[in-house]
Design an enzyme around this catalytic site. Sequence first.
Site, mmCIF file in Angstrom:
data_model
loop_
_atom_site.group_PDB
_atom_site.id
_atom_site.type_symbol
_atom_site.label_atom_id
_atom_site.label_comp_id
_atom_site.label_asym_id
_atom_site.label_seq_id
_atom_site.Cartn_x
_atom_site.Cartn_y
_atom_site.Cartn_z
ATOM 1 N N LYS A 11 4.859 7.856 6.164
ATOM 2 C CA LYS A 11 4.039 8.878 6.808
ATOM 3 C C LYS A 11 4.189 8.841 8.327
ATOM 4 C CE LYS A 11 2.179 11.033 3.321
ATOM 5 N NZ LYS A 11 2.572 12.438 3.030
ATOM 6 N N TYR A 26 4.106 3.366 2.157
ATOM 7 C CA TYR A 26 3.444 4.651 2.378
ATOM 8 C C TYR A 26 3.176 4.900 3.865
ATOM 9 C CZ TYR A 26 -0.079 8.349 1.975
ATOM 10 O OH TYR A 26 -0.793 9.525 2.096
#
Length: 263
Positions: free
Chosen positions: A164, A160
């Site tokens: 990002k 994640y």
Amino acid sequence: MILDRFRLDDHVAVVTGAGRGLGAAIAVAFAEAGADVVIAARSEFDLEQVAGQIADAGRRAHIVPVDLSNTDAAAALAQTAVDEFDRLDVVVNNVGGAVPRPLFDTAPKHMVDAFAFNVANAHALIVAGAKQMLATTGGGSVINVTSAVGRLPGRAYAAYGTAKAALAHYTRIAAMDLNPKIRVNGIAPGAIHTSALEIVADNDEMRSAVEKATPIHRLGEPEDIAAAAVYLASPAGAYVTGKILEVDGGIIAPNLDLPIPDL
């Protein structure tokens, strides 16, 4: 009047992940600022609730129940906006995510899937949306919702956080490619009180720990992110592009420790 620069009167926006949480708050805020909104998410029921709030603000909503893990579906939202409202001014890429996992439990497929969901889908909608913006209004604004863990290292966020971080740098690159007619910016939220954080918000001990580790000493609210989105989408942000606006309570380190033991 300076507040007039924050208006989005008669603009048209596409907001993904708009059934609840940050996407819903952004879509409603855009309507309150004067925009019509195409809202997309998996749950038609959730979208109907958000559409009702947009109608209450005196604006129009068009709902698109769709699985946005499909890049073709994401890209198609740009054409939907033009078909329904004859123009496109703003795109908000809010859909994304990945399950936290210890590094040894993170397979290459998890990395690939996270990149596809958080970056490739945003790219698909941006390319399609930029073409429609240029054709219908001559320019516009793109906002990518990234995350504080895209810049702050925390355990279990290999997929994640990396995705990002990639989206944040993609934002800077896309801004250069689309200058000067289309502005591209990002918002990097910290710990925001949405359904995704209920386990923290509903646990007094966990919530207190997170708030103590946050300089502003509270969880963020979806409206904190929505206000930032209105700024970046509107003429108020007309001289801002290629930037990531950190709306995170001032954190300089992760404020939520996952229970991952030392090796």
